[in-house]
Design an enzyme around this catalytic site. Structure first.
Site, PDB file in Angstrom:
ATOM      1  N   ASN A 117      -5.548   8.413   5.732  1.00 34.62           N
ATOM      2  CA  ASN A 117      -4.725   8.198   6.921  1.00 34.62           C
ATOM      3  C   ASN A 117      -4.907   9.350   7.901  1.00 34.62           C
ATOM      4  OD1 ASN A 117      -3.336   9.584   4.847  1.00 34.62           O
ATOM      5  ND2 ASN A 117      -1.332   8.989   5.613  1.00 34.62           N
ATOM      6  N   ILE A 118      -4.864   8.989   9.165  1.00 36.07           N
ATOM      7  CA  ILE A 118      -5.090   9.942  10.255  1.00 36.07           C
ATOM      8  C   ILE A 118      -3.949   9.770  11.249  1.00 36.07           C
ATOM      9  CG2 ILE A 118      -6.681  10.700  12.064  1.00 36.07           C
ATOM     10  CD1 ILE A 118      -8.916   9.177  10.444  1.00 36.07           C
ATOM     11  N   GLU A 119      -3.045  10.751  11.265  1.00 33.70           N
ATOM     12  CA  GLU A 119      -1.846  10.619  12.092  1.00 33.70           C
ATOM     13  C   GLU A 119      -2.058  11.176  13.496  1.00 33.70           C
ATOM     14  OE1 GLU A 119       1.358  12.192   9.679  1.00 33.70           O
ATOM     15  OE2 GLU A 119       1.300  10.374   8.436  1.00 33.70           O
ATOM     16  N   CYS A 138      -3.936   4.009   9.137  1.00 30.45           N
ATOM     17  CA  CYS A 138      -3.761   4.094   7.684  1.00 30.45           C
ATOM     18  C   CYS A 138      -5.107   4.277   6.983  1.00 30.45           C
ATOM     19  CB  CYS A 138      -3.118   2.824   7.153  1.00 30.45           C
ATOM     20  SG  CYS A 138      -1.397   2.599   7.598  1.00 30.45           S
ATOM     21  N   GLU A 166      -6.389   2.586   4.534  1.00 30.12           N
ATOM     22  CA  GLU A 166      -7.082   1.317   4.295  1.00 30.12           C
ATOM     23  C   GLU A 166      -7.872   0.889   5.532  1.00 30.12           C
ATOM     24  OE1 GLU A 166      -3.949   2.095   3.798  1.00 30.12           O
ATOM     25  OE2 GLU A 166      -3.021   0.946   2.188  1.00 30.12           O
ATOM     26  N   CYS A 192       0.428  -1.356   4.042  1.00 27.97           N
ATOM     27  CA  CYS A 192       1.407  -1.837   5.016  1.00 27.97           C
ATOM     28  C   CYS A 192       0.991  -3.225   5.515  1.00 27.97           C
ATOM     29  CB  CYS A 192       1.542  -0.850   6.179  1.00 27.97           C
ATOM     30  SG  CYS A 192       0.201  -0.957   7.397  1.00 27.97           S
ATOM     31  N   CYS A 233      -2.249  -3.384   7.613  1.00 24.73           N
ATOM     32  CA  CYS A 233      -3.468  -3.259   6.798  1.00 24.73           C
ATOM     33  C   CYS A 233      -3.738  -4.534   6.008  1.00 24.73           C
ATOM     34  CB  CYS A 233      -3.355  -2.055   5.867  1.00 24.73           C
ATOM     35  SG  CYS A 233      -3.493  -0.493   6.743  1.00 24.73           S
TER      36      CYS A 233
HETATM   37  N1  THU Z   1       0.027   4.865   5.087  1.00 21.66           N
HETATM   38  C1  THU Z   1      -1.256   4.551   4.698  1.00 21.66           C
HETATM   39  O1  THU Z   1      -2.218   5.221   5.101  1.00 21.66           O
HETATM   40  N2  THU Z   1      -1.434   3.508   3.869  1.00 21.66           N
HETATM   41  C2  THU Z   1      -0.431   2.820   3.260  1.00 21.66           C
HETATM   42  O2  THU Z   1      -0.697   1.967   2.419  1.00 21.66           O
HETATM   43  C3  THU Z   1       0.968   3.114   3.600  1.00 21.66           C
HETATM   44  C4  THU Z   1       1.172   4.084   4.702  1.00 21.66           C
HETATM   45  C5  THU Z   1       0.231   6.060   5.903  1.00 21.66           C
HETATM   46  C6  THU Z   1       0.560   5.868   7.342  1.00 21.66           C
HETATM   47  C7  THU Z   1       1.212   7.190   7.663  1.00 21.66           C
HETATM   48  O3  THU Z   1       0.189   8.155   7.950  1.00 21.66           O
HETATM   49  C8  THU Z   1       1.892   7.601   6.375  1.00 21.66           C
HETATM   50  O4  THU Z   1       1.290   6.823   5.363  1.00 21.66           O
HETATM   51  C9  THU Z   1       3.390   7.382   6.372  1.00 21.66           C
HETATM   52  O5  THU Z   1       3.695   6.108   6.792  1.00 21.66           O
END
Ligand code: THU
Length: 131
Positions: A42-44, A53, A55, A86, A89
């Site tokens: 994941n890259i915020e 996310c 995935e 989520c 995804c």
């Molecule tokens: N996130 C994912 O990368 N994949 C998931 O299956 C659930 C949520 C990430 C998004 C965000 O960076 C962090 O988790 C919190 O929501």
């Protein structure tokens, strides 16, 4: 690749996650039908909404390199519970691989085997646009 190897690739991606806001790293490893594996984290973003996310990072890497058929995805998170993809995804995965096997990996290395159909029943897909 064995299930354990695929799961390990997802776990290895936890350290690549860019998560200064949530502190919630997620790693993914997506297997293509030819055996190629694309990983993702994941890259915020300070704007929150642009966050990607793990995935989707893996899917977009794979599709942009010419792969469109996927067999399995392993998703790892450092939680005791199994962290599932989520809704966004699930929709993105369904576009390319409605029969995808989804393997969730928790912080202890335990796994839960699911299918995308279980996670996204009655999903909306391109066939609806042809009616
Ligand atoms: N996130 C994912 O990368 N994949 C998931 O299956 C659930 C949520 C990430 C998004 C965000 O960076 C962090 O988790 C919190 O929501």
């Amino acid at each position: 690749m064995t299930k354990q190897e695929l799961c390990q690739k997802a776990v290895d991606m936890l350290k690549m996650a860019y998560v200064p806001y949530s502190r919630f790293p997620v790693g993914a490893a997506l297997e293509c039908d030819d055996g190629t594996v694309y990983t993702g984290c994941n890259i915020e973003n300070a704007g929150y909404t642009p966050t990607n996310c793990a995935e989707r990072t893996a899917v977009f890497k794979a599709v942009s390199e010419g792969h469109r058929k996927f067999t399995r995805i392993a998703v790892a998170a450092a939680t005791e519970r199994f962290t599932a993809p989520c809704g966004v995804c699930r929709q993105v995965l369904q576009e390319f691989a409605p029969d995808l096997e989804v393997i969730l990996v928790n912080r202890d290395g335990k796994t839960l085997d699911l299918t995308l159909r279980e996670l996204l029943p009655y999903g909306f897909d391109g066939s609806y646009l042809e009616e």
